[in-house]
Write an enzyme that holds these catalytic residues in place. Structure first.
Site, mmCIF file in Angstrom:
data_model
loop_
_atom_site.group_PDB
_atom_site.id
_atom_site.type_symbol
_atom_site.label_atom_id
_atom_site.label_comp_id
_atom_site.label_asym_id
_atom_site.label_seq_id
_atom_site.Cartn_x
_atom_site.Cartn_y
_atom_site.Cartn_z
ATOM 1 N N ARG A 193 37.433 27.788 40.071
ATOM 2 C CA ARG A 193 37.046 29.001 40.798
ATOM 3 C C ARG A 193 35.572 28.899 41.163
ATOM 4 O O ARG A 193 34.696 29.017 40.303
ATOM 5 C CB ARG A 193 37.287 30.260 39.960
ATOM 6 C CG ARG A 193 36.786 31.521 40.676
ATOM 7 C CD ARG A 193 37.390 32.818 40.167
ATOM 8 N NE ARG A 193 37.004 33.150 38.816
ATOM 9 C CZ ARG A 193 37.301 34.329 38.226
ATOM 10 N NH1 ARG A 193 37.982 35.251 38.892
ATOM 11 N NH2 ARG A 193 36.944 34.561 36.991
ATOM 12 N N ASP B 181 33.603 39.746 31.150
ATOM 13 C CA ASP B 181 32.956 38.881 32.119
ATOM 14 C C ASP B 181 32.360 39.757 33.205
ATOM 15 O O ASP B 181 32.288 40.986 33.062
ATOM 16 C CB ASP B 181 33.924 37.827 32.669
ATOM 17 C CG ASP B 181 35.096 38.432 33.428
ATOM 18 O OD1 ASP B 181 35.094 39.650 33.719
ATOM 19 O OD2 ASP B 181 36.038 37.683 33.748
#
EC number: 2.3.3.9
Length: 535
Positions: free
Chosen positions: A172, A455
């Protein structure tokens, strides 16, 4: 040994600033940097135009506009003849995927976890320090070469399991909004997303091809099919540049922004020869709901973060539509992340495991082909649940969910979400936001807080709710107190006082949090001002 440098000019028009490590040339190869420059020169102006289009849409929503399926792309949605490419090698069975940053320890643990795939995260679970940007790429290269190892401070050694099938790597890159200030092309900062993509595809990605797989990606934060079109062109440019067949690169798009939920089919269509499906990036999706309609009062006001489950109407509509869209077009539908981190408290574990099991059971029964976990300790549970539905089949794409018919009004039905805004919810958001930013500024992009893996996505929910509650004059249900700047300042100090160390240790994190949580001008992403504070 690292050698600190002010400016390093590599190829014509490319400048690198910062530090250069002794192995960095394995990633910062002439071919990789030339690809960075090529992508920048061909796509940068359009990237900036697309970011400006995002800002215009936010202004339109703030002025009373709404979201809807696009009339100009109706023909794509109504054309039943097109399909995405069949699953690529290593991506046929995705019943459990693990996510995490690309530090050496996590790289080894993720690949050894038993998951079918690993989302190697350069974005929400990573801090874009220069050494992490390059070091993460080196770790991926070493992992593919099976030469990676790690020894912790306590002497514990980590290596890849020999002669065993490892998780397929899916990278990612950073979102299109994030720059890379350490690489300049023709005097302009490069795109962090295209830097991450180019460095991987031109180095470790080529080794993946030699191993019989390919460079696979998760694309974050897309807000429109036009952004998917830009990524598709980046793939075409890179494949032609590197001399690899078109369609070798594959991408799964995270549907984690509110606007993208209305363009799922168009996004698949733009990427169809490179598509590996869509993912229900639910944490960022909740953040995007708040961000998109943050000024619209009660109509789009969410209760405490932990009260917004996947079964509330607007979230249910979103996930049902995602499965229907993917399977209609022959693509994988991947479920959301289970953020729970196992603890030493058995009672906490039992309750959390039961919730995760219920969540994954719902996803598997709804037709998802796999799902995410944030910790190796959750892999077997997720695998067990999906195997109970899939059996020996690699996926259930053939289950087209033609019974699902989702309207724009259902996607927009935030007002029916049950729950209250409470002082406990405000305190949790503030504590999580400050603690996460403290970790992020210190180099950690994913950190366990209150038994959850936090996160950037979950931190964005926390600070955005504080902003929304403050700027919409919300009154707390349990205390009757109005959310004001004075109340927030008091709770910030009280929550910091509960943390280890001195209050002064958290000053930078505190100021960054207040900058993105209470200022009149809403920061699009908390990582942008935080990145400016980072070397």
């Amino acid at each position: 040994m690292e050698v600190e440098t002010i400016t390093v000019t590599t190829l014509d028009g490319i400048t690198i600033t910062g530090t250069i490590g002794e192995r960095d040339d394995e990633v910062l190869t002439p071919k990789a940097l030339e690809l960075v420059a090529t992508l920048h020169r061909r796509l940068e102006d359009r990237r900036l135009e697309l970011l400006e289009a995002r800002r215009r849409r936010v202004d339109e929503l703030a002025a009373g506009g709404t979201l809807d399926f696009l009339p100009e792309t109706r023909h794509i949605r109504e054309d039943d003849s097109w399909r995405v490419a069949p699953p690529a090698p290593g991506l046929e069975d995705r019943r459990v995927e693990i996510t995490g940053p690309t530090d050496r320890k996590m790289t080894i643990n993720a690949l050894n976890s038993g998951a079918k795939a690993w989302l190697a995260d350069h974005e929400d679970a990573n801090t874009p320090r220069w050494e992490a940007v390059v070091g993460g790429q080196l770790n991926l290269l070493d992992a593919i070469n099976r030469s990676i190892d790690f020894t912790a401070d306590n002497g514990k050694s980590y290596t890849l399991r020999p002669d065993e099938e490892l998780a397929t790597i899916i990278v990612r890159p950073r979102g299109l909004h994030l720059p890379e200030k350490h690489i300049l092309v023709d005097g302009r900062q490069a795109s962090g997303s295209l830097v991450d993509f180019a460095l991987y595809v031109a180095t470790a990605g080529l080794r993946q091809i030699e191993k019989g797989f390919g460079p696979y990606f998760y694309l974050p934060k897309l807000e429109s099919h036009l952004e998917a079109r830009l990524w598709n062109e980046a793939f075409l440019i890179a494949q032609d540049f590197l001399g690899i067949p078109r369609g070798t690169i594959r991408a799964t798009v995270l549907i984690e922004t509110y606007p993208a939920a209305f363009e799922m089919e168009e996004i698949l269509y733009e990427l169809r020869e490179h598509s590996s499906g869509l993912n229900a990036g639910r944490w960022d999706y909740m953040f995007s709901v708040i961000k998109s309609f943050r000024t619209r009062g009660q109509e789009f006001l969410l209760p405490d973060r932990n009260a917004v489950t996947m079964t509330v109407p607007f979230m249910r509509a979103y996930t049902e539509l995602l499965v229907r869209t993917c399977h209609k077009r022959g693509a994988h539908a991947i479920g959301g992340m289970a953020a729970f981190i196992p603890s030493r408290d058995q009672s906490v574990n039992e309750a959390a495991f039961a919730k995760v099991r219920d969540d994954k059971t719902r996803e598997a029964n709804d037709g998802f082909d796999g799902s995410w976990v944030a910790h190796p300790g959750m892999v077997e549970l997720c695998k067990e649940v999906f195997t109970s539905v899939l059996g020996d089949r690699p996926h259930q794409i053939e289950r087209t969910r033609e019974d699902v018919q989702v309207t724009a009004d259902q996607l927009l039905d935030v007002a029916s979400t049950p729950g209250d805004v409470t002082e406990a919810g405000l305190r949790n958001n503030i504590s999580v936001g400050v603690q996460y930013l403290q970790a992020w500024l210190g180099g950690l992009g994913a950190v366990a807080i209150f038994n959850l893996m936090e996160d950037a996505a979950t931190a964005e929910i926390s600070r955005s709710q504080v902003w929304q509650w403050l700027h919409n004059g919300v009154v707390l249900a349990d205390t009757g107190e109005k959310v004001t700047r004075d109340l927030i300042d008091r709770i910030v100090d009280e929550e910091i006082a509960k943390l280890p160390g001195a209050a002064a240790d958290y000053e930078e994190a505190k100021q960054t949090f207040l900058e993105v949580a209470v200022a009149d001008d809403y920061a699009d992403f908390l990582t942008l001002p935080a990145y400016e504070r980072m070397d």
